[in-house]
Design a protein around this motif. Structure first.
Motif, mmCIF file in Angstrom:
data_model
loop_
_atom_site.group_PDB
_atom_site.id
_atom_site.type_symbol
_atom_site.label_atom_id
_atom_site.label_comp_id
_atom_site.label_asym_id
_atom_site.label_seq_id
_atom_site.Cartn_x
_atom_site.Cartn_y
_atom_site.Cartn_z
ATOM 1 N N HIS A 78 6.646 -39.729 -70.613
ATOM 2 C CA HIS A 78 6.690 -41.170 -70.849
ATOM 3 C C HIS A 78 8.066 -41.605 -71.362
ATOM 4 C CE1 HIS A 78 2.846 -43.045 -70.027
ATOM 5 N NE2 HIS A 78 2.203 -41.992 -70.521
ATOM 6 N N LYS A 79 8.635 -40.829 -72.243
ATOM 7 C CA LYS A 79 9.940 -41.196 -72.804
ATOM 8 C C LYS A 79 11.052 -41.023 -71.762
ATOM 9 C CE LYS A 79 8.491 -40.643 -77.547
ATOM 10 N NZ LYS A 79 8.425 -39.817 -78.780
ATOM 11 N N GLU B 167 -0.307 -32.630 -74.508
ATOM 12 C CA GLU B 167 -0.038 -33.946 -75.087
ATOM 13 C C GLU B 167 1.461 -34.173 -75.257
ATOM 14 O OE1 GLU B 167 -4.040 -32.673 -75.654
ATOM 15 O OE2 GLU B 167 -2.181 -31.705 -76.345
ATOM 16 N N GLU B 168 2.189 -33.164 -75.718
ATOM 17 C CA GLU B 168 3.634 -33.294 -75.877
ATOM 18 C C GLU B 168 4.327 -33.444 -74.529
ATOM 19 O OE1 GLU B 168 4.883 -29.888 -78.066
ATOM 20 O OE2 GLU B 168 4.018 -30.566 -79.966
ATOM 21 N N ASP C 86 3.896 -36.970 -73.419
ATOM 22 C CA ASP C 86 4.723 -37.840 -74.262
ATOM 23 C C ASP C 86 6.188 -37.792 -73.825
ATOM 24 O OD1 ASP C 86 5.120 -39.531 -76.713
ATOM 25 O OD2 ASP C 86 6.323 -37.798 -77.319
ATOM 26 N N PRO D 32 8.509 -29.679 -74.888
ATOM 27 C CA PRO D 32 7.050 -29.790 -75.070
ATOM 28 C C PRO D 32 6.367 -28.433 -75.052
ATOM 29 C CG PRO D 32 7.669 -30.420 -72.840
ATOM 30 C CD PRO D 32 8.951 -30.239 -73.596
#
Length: 532
Positions: free
Chosen positions: A209-210, A202-203, A206, A198
């Motif tokens: 979350h993954k 935002e990355e 994300d 990342p």
């Protein structure tokens, strides 16, 4: 978020800190290079007769790292070595790292504080100076020091930081590196889930979350906590949004306090999002010393670590549990405000101050100890004993046995209140033990240091103003702010980030923040030409 975790406790804690700071004043009124081996390593005969020595007491941080078989922080192989070789007899006073300032405040208020008090926090030393708990020492350094006085001449960048109210109140040394905080991520998890490193807020969210939903550890259970925290986590979050909580920023020529800036809403929003979406441990507030977070990381249940730039011990423990794990450093990522470096320190390391109750003979003895530590004492405390913990290879100290070093030496660095050393990434491989794990980590450690120093950390002024009204306000405001922020982050819909900032500003104003801002601006306008 380390600041927030304590806020979940009772407000009694905040009241105790405030009461202690108020009572302090009344209580106080009653060179060798790193590659050279010093003559006084363990086992040598460079000793001073115990019967001729003065005794001094020195505070230190208790991080819980002394193995039982080694003794205690007060009594172990290194305290004995110091007392055998140094010009004084030292009594060490441990204080728990996460409660250091309240503990020192209590000792000072009771008239039981050690002779030498050290802390990383310059604001705390300023507070003690303003309260009369410590005394000016500039004249004593000139009169009694040799090694440290010469060292200061070689490091003039330190001198402005040592002065409070125009007088020298502390000694310090240049940091081995300005790097402090760092971020790490499981590269093997990224590879397994087909993810990229990342580069933006935002990355980052994300990827977290993954990691949470993608079963990266392959056990078929939804038991991953993506992000493990540490004592540095809160500062890392704040660095992303340029809002460090005890730092002043120059905005359009005006000094503004980080915790009251408009963009502090974004810091609170980010922290709340991580909590609400289960990306951090839901029990982090009660995770004293972050041991639960450490366990999540080292047992393979967390894939991102917000901590320090050097995590060798944590990495080694992770590899023991999962030999296929691969931690790699992360570069700081961008927010809508741009990219800030992760927190980097100002040039001085720890600040060591002298108790106001010390007489001149005691001060002389303490300065002799500081001279000895800077010239000879620090090297064994950092590297251990030659041919036992390291071998000299081409002028570099090469660690022989990581486990033996961890057990017998790693805790000793707490005693080195003076160090004369510079860390260089290119030496890490040569210094590391030759086993595969140590060599692999040494490569990542070098990358980590380079990444941390790649992006400049925003520091608009080198240090904060140090007038009494400010130090008193901060001591009172911080515990209240922690309570508010804890409610925002962990309280669901009970308080939004916007409401939290409004409450922070309200309390800041109630406690005299507007007057402090005025005084801070006057200080800045008067001194800004000397702060560059």
């Amino acid at each position: 978020m380390n600041k927030l975790k304590h806020a979940g406790k009772s407000t009694l804690t905040a009241m105790m800190v405030l009461t202690m700071s108020v009572t302090l004043l009344a209580a106080c009124g009653s060179n060798k290079s790193a590659s050279e081996q010093p003559s006084g390593t363990p086992g040598t005969s460079n000793t001073v007769s115990e019967g001729t020595k003065k005794e001094i007491s020195v505070s230190m941080f208790d991080r819980g790292k002394v193995p039982t078989e080694e003794g205690t922080y007060e009594n172990n192989r290194w305290t004995k070595w110091i007392n055998e070789h140094s010009p004084v007899h030292v009594k060490w006073i441990p204080v728990a790292r996460n409660q250091a300032q309240p503990k020192l405040n209590a000792l000072i208020a009771a008239g039981e504080a050690p002779d030498l008090i050290w802390e990383y926090d310059r604001n705390y030393i300023s507070q003690l100076a303003n309260q009369g708990a410590i005394q000016p020492i500039g004249d004593y350094i000139d009169k009694y020091s040799t090694t440290y006085k010469a060292y200061l001449e070689k490091h003039p960048e330190l001198q402005p930081y040592l002065k409070f109210n125009g007088k020298v109140y502390a000694v310090s040394f240049a940091r081995e590196t300005l790097a402090n905080h760092g971020m790490w991520i499981r590269q093997d998890w990224l590879d397994k889930l087909g993810l990229k490193v990342p580069t933006t807020v935002e990355e980052f969210i994300d990827v977290a979350h993954k990691f949470k939903d993608g079963d990266p550890d392959g056990n078929g259970q939804a038991d991953t906590v993506p992000i493990a925290l540490s004592a540095s986590s809160n500062s890392i979050d704040q660095a992303i949004f340029f809002t460090s909580e005890n730092q002043w920023y120059v905005e359009d020529g005006k000094l503004q306090f980080g915790r009251t800036l408009d963009r502090y809403v974004d810091t609170l929003t980010f922290q709340k999002k991580l909590f609400d979406e289960g990306l951090i441990d839901q029990e982090y507030i009660t995770d004293n010393n972050f041991q639960r977070s450490v366990q999540l990381l080292t047992t393979g249940k967390a894939g991102i670590y917000l901590g320090n730039w050097d995590i060798e011990e944590l990495n080694n423990n992770l590899i023991k549990n999962d030999p296929n794990a691969k931690m790699v450093p992360l570069e700081s990522f961008s927010s809508k405000y741009g990219k800030n470096g992760l927190y980097q320190e100002a040039p001085p390391s720890v600040f060591t101050a002298f108790n106001s109750k010390m007489n001149e003979e005691q001060i002389k003895s303490a300065i002799q100890f500081i001279d000895w530590m800077l010239q000879d004492g620090w090297v064994p405390l950092k590297y251990g004993e030659e041919n036992v913990h390291f071998n000299m290879v081409d002028g570099v100290r090469q660690k022989t046995d990581p486990d033996k070093f961890k057990k017998e030496v790693s805790y000793a660095a707490e005693y080195a209140i003076m160090i004369d050393n510079v860390l260089r990434p290119e030496t890490f491989l040569a210094m590391a033990a030759k086993d595969e794990v140590s060599q692999n980590y040494a490569k990542e450690k070098g990358k980590s240091l380079e990444l941390v120093m790649k992006n400049k950390y925003r520091r608009d002024i080198p240090f904060s103003p140090d007038f009494p009204e400010l130090t008193q306000l901060i001591a009172t405001f911080n515990p209240i702010a922690q309570q508010i922020e804890a409610k925002v982050v962990t309280g669901g819909s009970s308080m939004t980030p916007e409401q939290g900032l409004s409450e922070l500003r309200k309390e800041w104003k109630r406690l005299g923040g507007e007057n402090v801002e005025k005084l801070a601006q006057e200080w800045y306008d008067t001194n800004k030409n000397n702060l560059k």
